[in-house]
Design an enzyme around this catalytic site. Structure first.
Site, PDB file in Angstrom:
ATOM      1  N   SER A 153       0.877  -1.269   0.245  1.00 49.27           N
ATOM      2  CA  SER A 153       0.073   0.154   0.071  1.00 49.27           C
ATOM      3  C   SER A 153       0.852   1.220  -0.005  1.00 49.27           C
ATOM      4  CB  SER A 153      -0.776  -0.070   1.106  1.00 49.27           C
ATOM      5  OG  SER A 153      -2.045   0.737   1.227  1.00 49.27           O
ATOM      6  N   ASP A 247     -10.255  -3.863  -5.088  1.00 43.66           N
ATOM      7  CA  ASP A 247      -9.593  -3.047  -4.341  1.00 43.66           C
ATOM      8  C   ASP A 247      -9.638  -1.800  -5.251  1.00 43.66           C
ATOM      9  OD1 ASP A 247      -7.655  -1.140  -3.491  1.00 43.66           O
ATOM     10  OD2 ASP A 247      -5.896  -2.805  -3.779  1.00 43.66           O
ATOM     11  N   HIS A 277      -8.021  -4.842  -0.694  1.00 46.94           N
ATOM     12  CA  HIS A 277      -6.768  -4.173  -0.314  1.00 46.94           C
ATOM     13  C   HIS A 277      -6.346  -4.718   1.187  1.00 46.94           C
ATOM     14  CE1 HIS A 277      -4.100  -0.675  -0.842  1.00 46.94           C
ATOM     15  NE2 HIS A 277      -4.089  -0.629   0.601  1.00 46.94           N
TER      16      HIS A 277
END
Length: 321
Positions: A153, A247, A277
């Site tokens: 991320s 996501d 995610h």
């Protein structure tokens, strides 16, 4: 593909709790919520064993920050500098401890997890600068190893920014890059944002809030280390990019993989069918997340396997403070 049933159960659990949007809470409250959720997800999970772990302080230039080192039980002379996710604002070496243990054991690598100073107290480029300093420290502490720069991320975006900084400032190239569901487009205009920006654990409103914390100066959103899809991506190390099907950032990851490949970088894109995610944090409790995490790390292993191993570290293990 249909969403994984374990992931769907997590989504239903979160929906029942009716979490408040991040922008309605204090930063400390958002951080506590993230840490509590990470703890619940790994509650009862068997953590992967490592030979040793220890924390050290690193000088970031304008202050110190912490790193956590993991020595693998079987050492193949590799080094991974890892940047955790959390929108540059939440998360730390504790929330991502299971992830780094898994990497150390699977790749048989020393892992240096970076507790970079977070926004909004330390906005861009503060976390990036800490990551640059941590990668240099890791190489001094564990010299001669095949060095992978990695992150998930926000940490994936930081990892790529660190690699570009090293390329542009004459540093030794990394052996590989591992970028898992990285944010690459601060405009958040990809179709997957509209498709999965609500009801899939990662909310669009929260993503916007994270960018606001990290980038209070709107002009910084065009910097190469932020607007990755428009950056010069040439002359970078072979890269593994992991994405998740459900996501908001899915399409950004796919486009980033294509941009890297167009720039001549060898790229392996590992999709995450049925996942959302943050699946790395679910790998100890969600079988599908464990399987895709295994695929991601296997792709990194393929890049590292032909490289010579570094000498074994001394028996004392972790370097001194």
């Amino acid at each position: 593909m249909a969403m994984d049933r374990f992931v769907n159960a997590l989504i239903q659990w979160q929906a029942a709790a009716r979490p408040a949007p991040a922008r309605t809470l204090s930063v400390d409250q958002v951080r506590r919520r993230y840490a509590d959720n990470a703890a619940r997800v790994r509650e009862g999970a068997a953590l992967k064993a490592v030979a040793q772990s220890a924390d050290r302080l690193v000088d970031g230039g304008d202050g110190t920050f912490r790193v956590r080192m993991y020595l693998p039980e079987t050492d193949r002379g590799r080094l991974v500098t890892y940047l955790h996710g959390g929108g540059w604002t939440v998360g730390d070496v504790d929330t991502h401890d299971p992830v780094c243990r898994r990497i150390a054991g699977t790749l048989h690598a020393v892992v240096v997890s970076v507790d970079y100073r977070r926004a909004p107290e330390h906005p861009y480029p503060g976390p990036l600068e800490d990551g640059i300093a941590a990668a240099r420290w890791a190489e001094r502490a564990f010299p001669g190893r095949a060095h992978v720069i990695a992150g998930d991320s926000a940490g994936g975006a930081l990892a790529l920014g660190i690699a570009m900084h090293r390329r542009d400032h004459g540093g030794a190239p990394f052996a590989a890059q591992l970028l898992v569901y990285p944010p690459a487009d601060p405009s958040l205009q990809s179709p997957s944002v509209a498709r999965y920006g609500s009801g899939y654990l990662s909310e669009l409103d929260d993503l916007l809030w994270y960018y606001d914390q990290y980038l209070p100066d709107p002009a910084a959103r065009t910097d190469a280390a932020v607007d990755l899809l428009n950056a010069d991506l040439g002359d970078l190390a072979p890269t593994v990019i992991g994405t998740a099907e459900f996501d908001p950032l899915h399409d950004e990851g796919v486009r980033l993989a294509a941009r890297l490949a167009a720039a001549g970088v060898p790229v392996r894109h590992v999709p995450g069918p049925g996942l959302v995610h943050g699946y790395l944090l679910m790998a100890d409790i969600v079988p599908a997340a464990a399987a895709v995490t295994g695929d991601v790390l296997a792709a990194v292993e393929d890049l590292l396997a032909p490289l010579p191993a570094a000498p074994r570290p001394p028996a004392a293990g972790c370097p001194p403070r």
